[in-house]
Every structure is written in structure tokens, then in C-alpha cells.
Design a protein around this motif. Structure first.
Motif, mmCIF file in Angstrom:
data_model
loop_
_atom_site.group_PDB
_atom_site.id
_atom_site.type_symbol
_atom_site.label_atom_id
_atom_site.label_comp_id
_atom_site.label_asym_id
_atom_site.label_seq_id
_atom_site.Cartn_x
_atom_site.Cartn_y
_atom_site.Cartn_z
ATOM 1 N N ASN A 65 39.784 27.543 41.954
ATOM 2 C CA ASN A 65 38.882 27.830 40.836
ATOM 3 C C ASN A 65 38.229 29.207 40.932
ATOM 4 N N ILE B 217 39.259 33.411 40.782
ATOM 5 C CA ILE B 217 40.217 34.506 40.624
ATOM 6 C C ILE B 217 39.470 35.791 40.944
ATOM 7 N N SER C 78 40.068 29.761 30.854
ATOM 8 C CA SER C 78 39.708 28.977 32.044
ATOM 9 C C SER C 78 38.202 29.038 32.266
ATOM 10 N N ARG D 108 36.041 27.084 33.536
ATOM 11 C CA ARG D 108 35.494 26.546 34.784
ATOM 12 C C ARG D 108 35.865 27.392 35.997
ATOM 13 N N THR D 109 36.703 28.380 35.791
ATOM 14 C CA THR D 109 37.126 29.269 36.877
ATOM 15 C C THR D 109 36.135 30.418 36.998
ATOM 16 N N ARG D 110 35.838 30.818 38.221
ATOM 17 C CA ARG D 110 34.951 31.957 38.483
ATOM 18 C C ARG D 110 35.818 33.194 38.705
#
Length: 120
Positions: A28, A30, A60, A62-64
Motif C-alpha cells: 500500500n 508507492i 488507488s 488507499r495507497t500512500r
């Protein structure tokens, strides 16, 4: 426009490459490759870097998304300019500074120089 969630600044050979690799293992998170950030800072295109990440950020939620600074951690007088430019693309509270013990950093620098000398 969504900003990058974090900026990792390893000071004095504090493991930026390792941090970049560890972050890439998390499903989660990048982290933009450090050479991509270096190139954007060198050419003054950090805002274009942020724009180029917008599609992935929207797809995305929910991706940090973050950055690991590499080349400009000892920018001297230009450091203030680099800091100001980066503050425009990273959310407030997203700065992570990593310091390394001075003796350990010097030892690493000497080892790096020795390896470079004997491998070239």
C-alpha cells in the motif's frame, strides 16, 4: 490536486537506497524512484512529477504515495530553494528526516571510496 503523502530525507548516507527498496515491498505504498525525483529537481519539474502521479493517486485512494530524496540532501545554499519547492508537492506533516551517526557516516564514506577505487 492531491499531494504526495510523505518525503523521506536521509541525511549523510543514512540509507536512502535501502529505504527506497523497503518501501517498494509494502503493498500500500508507492515511492517514486529516487532518480525520478532527482531528475525532476534538477530540471525544476517537481510539479510535473506530482501531476504525473495524479492518475495513480486517484485510482488507488488507499495507497500512500511518497518520495525519497537522494541527491539534494547536502545542497548547501540551494537547500532552502529545494525545501520550498518540495513543500509545494508534499502534504504538511509528511516530512521524515533520517539522521545517521557522524562516525558511522564517515566510516561508510571511507568504505565507499575504497570500493570505488579498487573496482574502477
Amino acid at each position: 490536486m492531491k499531494l504526495f503523502d510523505f518525503l523521506v530525507v536521509p541525511i549523510r548516507r543514512a540509507g536512502g537506497t535501502a529505504i527506497q527498496r523497503f518501501l517498494s515491498l509494502h503493498p500500500n505504498i508507492i515511492a517514486v524512484p529516487k532518480w525520478t525525483l532527482d531528475a525532476a529537481l534538477e530540471s525544476g519539474e517537481e510539479e510535473q512529477l506530482l501531476e504525473s502521479a495524479q492518475g495513480a493517486m486517484q485510482a488507488s485512494p488507499r495507497t500512500r504515495f511518497g518520495l525519497v530524496q537522494h541527491k539534494f540532501t547536502d545542497a548547501g545554499e540551494a537547500l532552502e530553494d529545494v525545501v520550498q519547492r518540495l513543500s509545494k508537492i508534499v502534504r504538511k506533516g509528511g516530512l521524515i528526516l533520517i539522521y545517521r551517526d557522524h562516525v558511522d557516516a564517515m566510516n561508510s564514506k571511507l568504505n565507499h571510496a575504497a570500493i570505488t577505487q579498487f573496482c574502477n
